[in-house]
Design a protein around this motif. Structure first.
Motif, PDB file in Angstrom:
ATOM      1  N   VAL A  98     -20.673  39.027 -12.865  1.00 43.40           N
ATOM      2  CA  VAL A  98     -20.764  37.943 -11.781  1.00 43.40           C
ATOM      3  C   VAL A  98     -19.123  37.527 -12.185  1.00 43.40           C
ATOM      4  O   VAL A  98     -18.195  37.600 -10.909  1.00 43.40           O
ATOM      5  N   ILE A  99     -18.515  36.762 -13.309  1.00 41.92           N
ATOM      6  CA  ILE A  99     -17.349  36.647 -13.171  1.00 41.92           C
ATOM      7  C   ILE A  99     -16.298  37.370 -12.508  1.00 41.92           C
ATOM      8  O   ILE A  99     -15.536  37.376 -11.903  1.00 41.92           O
ATOM      9  N   PHE A 100     -16.740  38.946 -13.186  1.00 39.52           N
ATOM     10  CA  PHE A 100     -15.858  40.010 -13.036  1.00 39.52           C
ATOM     11  C   PHE A 100     -15.527  40.495 -11.920  1.00 39.52           C
ATOM     12  O   PHE A 100     -14.588  40.801 -10.853  1.00 39.52           O
ATOM     13  N   THR A 101     -16.928  40.161 -11.103  1.00 39.20           N
ATOM     14  CA  THR A 101     -16.911  40.209  -9.656  1.00 39.20           C
ATOM     15  C   THR A 101     -15.937  39.470  -8.371  1.00 39.20           C
ATOM     16  O   THR A 101     -15.960  40.183  -7.924  1.00 39.20           O
ATOM     17  N   TYR A 102     -16.641  38.183  -8.878  1.00 35.48           N
ATOM     18  CA  TYR A 102     -15.488  37.657  -8.276  1.00 35.48           C
ATOM     19  C   TYR A 102     -14.064  37.900  -8.322  1.00 35.48           C
ATOM     20  O   TYR A 102     -13.205  37.919  -7.918  1.00 35.48           O
ATOM     21  N   VAL A 103     -13.360  38.079  -9.437  1.00 35.89           N
ATOM     22  CA  VAL A 103     -11.536  38.556  -9.820  1.00 35.89           C
ATOM     23  C   VAL A 103     -11.336  39.577  -8.937  1.00 35.89           C
ATOM     24  O   VAL A 103     -10.096  40.041  -8.535  1.00 35.89           O
ATOM     25  N   VAL A 104     -12.559  41.015  -8.965  1.00 33.11           N
ATOM     26  CA  VAL A 104     -12.403  41.641  -8.421  1.00 33.11           C
ATOM     27  C   VAL A 104     -12.034  41.303  -6.747  1.00 33.11           C
ATOM     28  O   VAL A 104     -11.528  42.377  -6.079  1.00 33.11           O
ATOM     29  N   ASN A 105     -13.529  40.803  -6.198  1.00 27.74           N
ATOM     30  CA  ASN A 105     -14.009  40.201  -4.891  1.00 27.74           C
ATOM     31  C   ASN A 105     -12.386  39.465  -4.352  1.00 27.74           C
ATOM     32  O   ASN A 105     -11.508  39.897  -3.341  1.00 27.74           O
ATOM     33  N   GLU A 106     -11.438  38.999  -5.248  1.00 22.76           N
ATOM     34  CA  GLU A 106     -10.245  38.415  -4.421  1.00 22.76           C
ATOM     35  C   GLU A 106      -9.078  38.655  -4.311  1.00 22.76           C
ATOM     36  O   GLU A 106      -8.432  38.592  -3.620  1.00 22.76           O
ATOM     37  N   TYR A 107      -9.261  40.037  -5.526  1.00 25.37           N
ATOM     38  CA  TYR A 107      -8.172  40.947  -5.462  1.00 25.37           C
ATOM     39  C   TYR A 107      -9.129  41.786  -3.814  1.00 25.37           C
ATOM     40  O   TYR A 107      -7.558  42.333  -2.852  1.00 25.37           O
ATOM     41  N   THR A 108      -9.478  41.835  -3.161  1.00 29.38           N
ATOM     42  CA  THR A 108      -9.946  42.778  -2.674  1.00 29.38           C
ATOM     43  C   THR A 108      -9.350  42.021  -1.077  1.00 29.38           C
ATOM     44  O   THR A 108      -8.953  42.544  -0.140  1.00 29.38           O
TER      45      THR A 108
END
Length: 305
Positions: A98-108
């Motif tokens: 979830v935390i790394f999905t949050y990071v990737v989503n932010e950049y997206t």
């Protein structure tokens, strides 16, 4: 050591009564993050004039902040008050996902914001044919879906690793830290992790840079009035991007460069900056700089004004 079914957060050990101060600060911070982001989401959702691509993407940032912090703050608040700082293998991998999905989503989302500004400033006559509600929805769904698939595969690879340790020197689960505890060859997951980094971080950052360089070139050739309006909409995005990138780089550096000798408190703060500062800074930046959002937020806070 046998394959661990539980991991232990070692940084919570021996913090004594400091835990209550940290709990209070974390609780206030989490409530503030939830308050400002929910307020931003409501302001954009309830005001029909804000149902435009740029504002929709801003609301996506706030949704992502709520999503990412939900994986961290409730858990860390529980650990601060508990005498047992263990987490099951399954929940640990889920938290990491979830935390790394949050990071990737932010950049997206930041990449899509840059594309939106690029279309609005560099191709104003074609903007409404390039950025339509349908195309924006498709872009959001595609980008979020493929990143979740990649991170899901990384999570599955992690679950199959045999662990020879169970002590995590973090206050949350980190996929790279889990890989370091494995007693197997981790070359596959490390190579796949590098691939994910390139696809989800390097490529979006390159596209963001390309968009803003072109915007800057157009602005230099335009009138001062056009330049001022363009900067007004772009500067908040750049501030958010720089802040988030510095925070992520700090966490990656602390995880992978083991020779850094920093005080524990500073090390913990730097590793958590991407989960603390952007979620509270983002809504403040947009609320303060974009009059349409600011006006609606004021109405929500004080409906009789």
């Amino acid at each position: 050591m046998e394959n661990s079914t539980y991991f232990y957060f070692m940084l919570f050990e021996n913090i004594g009564y400091t835990r209550y101060v940290l709990f209070s600060l974390a609780f206030i911070l989490y409530c503030t993050i939830i308050f400002f982001n929910i307020l931003t989401i409501l302001a954009i959702f309830l005001e029909r004039t804000l149902h435009q691509p740029m504002y929709i993407l801003i609301s996506c940032l706030s949704v992502n902040s709520v999503f990412g912090t939900a994986a961290f703050f409730p858990r860390v608040l529980t650990d601060l008050l508990s005498d047992i700082h263990s987490i099951s293998r399954e929940l640990c991998i889920l938290q990491s996902f979830v935390i790394f999905t949050y990071v990737v989503n932010e950049y997206t989302i930041l990449m899509l914001m840059a594309f939106d500004r690029f279309a609005a400033i560099c191709k104003p006559l074609q903007y409404h044919t390039i950025i339509t509600p349908r195309s924006l929805t498709i872009l959001i769904v595609i980008n979020l879906t493929y990143t979740m698939i990649l991170l899901g595969i990384a999570g599955i690879l992690t679950t199959k690793m045999k662990m020879c340790g169970n002590k995590l020197f973090k206050v949350y689960c980190h996929n790279y830290e889990l890989a370091k505890l494995s007693c197997e060859n981790t070359i596959v997951i490390n190579v796949f992790g590098m691939f994910i980094t390139i696809v989800t971080t390097v490529i979006p950052l390159s596209l963001i840079l390309y968009s803003y360089v072109n915007i800057l070139i157009i602005c230099q050739r335009s009138s001062s009035q056009f330049k001022g309006k363009a900067y007004q909409t772009c500067i908040p995005h750049v501030v958010v991007l720089l802040n988030f990138s510095v925070a992520v780089i700090s966490d990656v550096t602390l995880s992978r460069v083991v020779t850094l000798n920093l005080p524990v408190g500073l090390s913990v703060f730097l590793s958590l900056e991407f989960l603390i500062i952007p979620p509270i800074l983002n809504p403040l930046v947009y609320a303060l700089n974009l009059p349409d959002i600011r006006k609606k937020i004021i109405c929500l806070i004080n409906p009789f004004k």
